[in-house]
Enzyme design. Structure first.
Site: not given
Ligand code: NAD
Length: 361
Positions: A146, A195, A227, A251, A255
């Protein structure tokens, strides 16, 4: 102890929920003989109305002079509020992004706890929700994808877009230290999510987390691919305690974790910098649809105040008492409308705050 708190009520339900958090803090501080100093500041829509901009330099300076910031929520109805006719840099959310940046809040903490009394609100299968869960997602907030260089351009007649995901070892080290330190206030267990089978940034992440772990041998460390983590959160959430991860993965995962608790009005958050300074706020927004009706759930904000006592002031006992008071009130079947179920007693925002405060006397 003297607690100097910058207090941003904000917009929408912000003033209503902050009033209840203040009420609870007053009681707990009287009981333990702490003195409370609040500096009320404006941010977001309230600041636009007063000063024509969502965050002023004076507000930043005043916030920096306090020990931490306690915030309600900012923003209005994005389709009808005149704040959203303004250029992007003058809208309420621009103020929030700027204050996070100015205060160098690089570690975002979002607990996801399934309360025994609210298990029915959990969207997971009953055999999974029955086991309960109590985890803390720790997300890196100021680096990664980001914040990396990005561009959109044309190559060989095709439109191309590029984003870059960069971390240096210091950015990883400082948040890993935070995660291990906070794990010592919980169950001494960290799961670092990356990852590393694909990304260089994740391989560095994993190496640095392992290096930091050498100083925290009493804390157990596990690595998990993102994942797999997304699956495990819905398959077996009770396995997690502190989940440490980078910005974009955090992020999404935070959520997901908050969704499985089933109740947005119950979720606190903290954003911390290198020192003990933090900004504490509920995970939900300003709920303009219910603002001014005295029906909002103040618990996420009261829990944010408890996180503030624990993380900025090291007042663990006081924080534990607030959390216990909330559990007791829920056990006695008091509910605001968002968490109401059959056979419970419906209470308003200020009644909920008063009930929680009364348990602390
Ligand atoms: P929201 O979280 O404000 O509301 C979503 C739904 O949840 C609404 O129906 C609302 O009534 C309900 N809700 C939220 N908090 C509640 C509470 N404590 N008690 C009872 N019900 C509650 O999200 P939104 O509607 O997408 O956004 C509204 C505004 O809030 C927007 O301007 C958005 O930009 C802003 N926002 C601010 C923050 C922040 O200050 N950090 C975070 C998210 C959204």
């Amino acid at each position: 102890m003297k607690l100097k708190i910058a207090c941003i009520s904000g917009d929408g339900i912000g003033p209503e929920i902050i009033a209840e958090a203040k009420k609870v803090l007053q009681i707990v501080c009287e009981k333990y003989d702490h003195s409370l100093i609040f500096e009320d500041l404006l941010l977001g829509g309230a600041s636009i109305d007063a000063y024509g901009e969502p965050l002023t330099a004076e507000t930043i300076e005043k916030a920096k002079n306090m020990d931490c910031v306690l915030m309600g929520s900012i923003g209005g109805d994005t389709t009808t509020s005149p704040w959203y006719q303004l250029p992007a840099h003058l809208r309420p959310e621009a103020g929030l992004l700027s204050i996070r940046k100015e205060l160098q809040l690089f570690a975002n903490l979002r607990p996801a706890l399934l309360y025994e009394e609210l298990k029915d609100a959990c969207p997971l299968r009953a055999d999974i929700s029955q086991q309960g869960f109590d985890m803390l997602i720790m997300r890196e907030l100021t680096g990664g994808l980001y914040f990396g260089a990005r561009k959109t351009y044309e190559k060989n007649g095709l439109r191309v877009a590029t984003d870059t995901l960069t971390y240096d070892e210091e950015e990883i080290r400082r948040i890993a230290i935070k995660a291990f330190e906070i794990a010592k206030k919980r169950k001494y267990k960290v799961c670092s999510v990356d990852k590393a089978n694909v990304l260089d940034s994740s391989r560095l992440w994993r190496q640095v987390v392992m290096e930091v772990h050498k100083d925290y041998q009493d804390v157990s460390l596990e690595h998990m691919l993102v994942d797999n983590c997304a699956m495990q959160l819905v398959k077996n959430p009770s396995q997690f305690d502190v989940v440490l991860t980078e910005n974009m993965f955090g992020d999404i995962l935070s959520d997901e974790a908050s969704m499985i608790t089933g109740s947005i009005g119950m979720l606190p958050s903290a954003s911390l910098n290198q020192s003990k300074f933090g900004l504490y706020e509920p995970s939900h927004g300003s709920a303009p649809d219910i603002a001014g009706k005295n029906i909002a759930n103040p618990i996420a904000t009261i829990l944010s105040a408890a996180m503030m006592l624990r993380l900025t002031f090291d007042l663990d006992q006081e924080a534990n008492q607030i959390e216990q008071a909330i559990k007791d009130v829920l056990k006695e079947k008091y509910r605001t409308i968002d968490i109401m179920s059959e056979g419970c007693n419906l209470v308003s925002c200020d009644q909920m705050g008063t009930l929680i405060a009364s348990k602390l006397k």
